[in-house]
Write a protein that holds these residues in place. Structure first.
Motif, PDB file in Angstrom:
ATOM      1  N   GLN A   1       0.817  -1.216   0.000  1.00 26.76           N
ATOM      2  CA  GLN A   1       0.000   0.000   0.000  1.00 26.76           C
ATOM      3  C   GLN A   1       0.853   1.269   0.000  1.00 26.76           C
ATOM      4  OE1 GLN A   1      -3.608   0.130  -0.239  1.00 26.76           O
ATOM      5  NE2 GLN A   1      -2.945  -1.858  -1.026  1.00 26.76           N
TER       6      GLN A   1
ATOM      7  N   ASP B   1      -7.211  -2.138  -3.252  1.00 24.76           N
ATOM      8  CA  ASP B   1      -7.233  -1.257  -4.427  1.00 24.76           C
ATOM      9  C   ASP B   1      -8.568  -1.347  -5.163  1.00 24.76           C
ATOM     10  OD1 ASP B   1      -4.616  -0.705  -3.846  1.00 24.76           O
ATOM     11  OD2 ASP B   1      -3.841  -1.238  -5.817  1.00 24.76           O
TER      12      ASP B   1
ATOM     13  N   ASP C   1       1.190   6.691  -6.856  1.00 26.80           N
ATOM     14  CA  ASP C   1      -0.002   7.463  -7.200  1.00 26.80           C
ATOM     15  C   ASP C   1       0.187   8.952  -6.938  1.00 26.80           C
ATOM     16  OD1 ASP C   1      -2.769   7.591  -8.074  1.00 26.80           O
ATOM     17  OD2 ASP C   1      -3.286   7.976  -5.978  1.00 26.80           O
TER      18      ASP C   1
ATOM     19  N   LYS D   1       2.246   1.758  -3.581  1.00 24.04           N
ATOM     20  CA  LYS D   1       1.179   2.207  -4.487  1.00 24.04           C
ATOM     21  C   LYS D   1       0.803   3.661  -4.209  1.00 24.04           C
ATOM     22  CE  LYS D   1      -0.899  -2.346  -5.149  1.00 24.04           C
ATOM     23  NZ  LYS D   1      -1.993  -3.232  -4.693  1.00 24.04           N
TER      24      LYS D   1
ATOM     25  N   GLN E   1     -10.673   1.913  -5.394  1.00 21.35           N
ATOM     26  CA  GLN E   1     -10.530   2.631  -6.651  1.00 21.35           C
ATOM     27  C   GLN E   1     -11.152   1.938  -7.863  1.00 21.35           C
ATOM     28  OE1 GLN E   1      -6.390   4.468  -6.825  1.00 21.35           O
ATOM     29  NE2 GLN E   1      -6.107   2.756  -5.400  1.00 21.35           N
TER      30      GLN E   1
ATOM     31  N   ARG F   1      -2.698   1.683 -14.407  1.00 19.38           N
ATOM     32  CA  ARG F   1      -3.839   1.210 -13.619  1.00 19.38           C
ATOM     33  C   ARG F   1      -4.464   0.050 -14.366  1.00 19.38           C
ATOM     34  NH1 ARG F   1      -6.547   4.390  -9.703  1.00 19.38           N
ATOM     35  NH2 ARG F   1      -5.122   5.940  -8.880  1.00 19.38           N
TER      36      ARG F   1
ATOM     37  N   VAL G   1      -6.439  -1.650  -9.917  1.00 20.91           N
ATOM     38  CA  VAL G   1      -5.207  -1.897  -9.179  1.00 20.91           C
ATOM     39  C   VAL G   1      -4.090  -1.034  -9.763  1.00 20.91           C
ATOM     40  CG1 VAL G   1      -3.470  -3.665  -8.634  1.00 20.91           C
ATOM     41  CG2 VAL G   1      -5.894  -4.246  -8.579  1.00 20.91           C
ATOM     42  N   ILE G   2      -3.295  -0.452  -8.890  1.00 19.66           N
ATOM     43  CA  ILE G   2      -2.125   0.313  -9.329  1.00 19.66           C
ATOM     44  C   ILE G   2      -0.966  -0.658  -9.542  1.00 19.66           C
ATOM     45  CG2 ILE G   2      -0.386   2.003  -8.617  1.00 19.66           C
ATOM     46  CD1 ILE G   2      -2.625   3.457  -7.083  1.00 19.66           C
TER      47      ILE G   2
ATOM     48  N   ASN H   1      -4.343  -6.200  -3.238  1.00 14.84           N
ATOM     49  CA  ASN H   1      -5.052  -5.877  -4.479  1.00 14.84           C
ATOM     50  C   ASN H   1      -6.549  -5.710  -4.239  1.00 14.84           C
ATOM     51  OD1 ASN H   1      -2.827  -5.676  -6.154  1.00 14.84           O
ATOM     52  ND2 ASN H   1      -2.876  -7.828  -6.736  1.00 14.84           N
TER      53      ASN H   1
END
Length: 160
Positions: A20, A110, A27, A23, A114, A49, A117-118, A107
């Motif tokens: 995390q 994410d 981001d 990521k 969002q 992404r 997934v980044i 994941n």
């Protein structure tokens, strides 16, 4: 018995935090599709992404998000149940399941937050790129490899 769960928790939390944080850093510090060469001709940090799974599988399916969330939750539950059934002497399997769990949950977070997934680890050779991945994906892959190794070792132990 409790020490197994402590080890599971420590590995899972460390993996999840590493996933995390990396990521979040990507981001906040990069633009989508921005790429930073790390090892020329082999490795870049490239912010992408992924709405799908591995290799963008099902990325355009309208039902993909609930499907991937459900699969991730089911996988996490199965991993916890499998971990609980391990013997105390199966340390490699314990570590591997904790890694896989951590990656799956990373994941999952994410996808819930969002809807995608980044990914940012971009390995390639000349013009041939492996699909970008992240720390969670790495934890899952390494965990699966260690679990396979443990299963081979277990099979050899049982033959003796």
């Amino acid at each position: 018995m409790k020490s197994r769960w402590v080890i599971f928790s420590v590995i899972a939390v460390i993996g999840l935090v590493a996933d995390q944080i990396t990521k979040l850093y990507i981001d906040r510090s990069m633009q989508v599709f921005q790429s930073i060469p790390v090892v020329d001709g082999l490795f870049n940090i490239t912010y992408v992404r992924n709405r799908g799974a591995a290799f963008s599988f099902l990325s355009h399916a309208s039902w993909r998000l609930p499907f991937f969330i459900a699969i991730s939750v089911i996988a996490a539950v199965v991993i916890v149940v499998a971990f609980n059934r391990l013997r105390n002497d199966q340390q490699l399997a314990q570590v591997s399941l904790a890694m896989i769990f951590s990656g799956a949950v990373g994941n999952l977070i994410d996808r819930v937050r969002q809807g995608e997934v980044i990914d940012f680890l971009d390995v390639y050779w000349r013009t041939h790129h492996w699909p970008a991945f992240n720390v969670a994906d790495s934890l899952i892959c390494v965990g699966v490899a260690l679990l396979a190794l443990d299963m081979l070792r277990e099979e050899q132990r049982q033959k003796r």
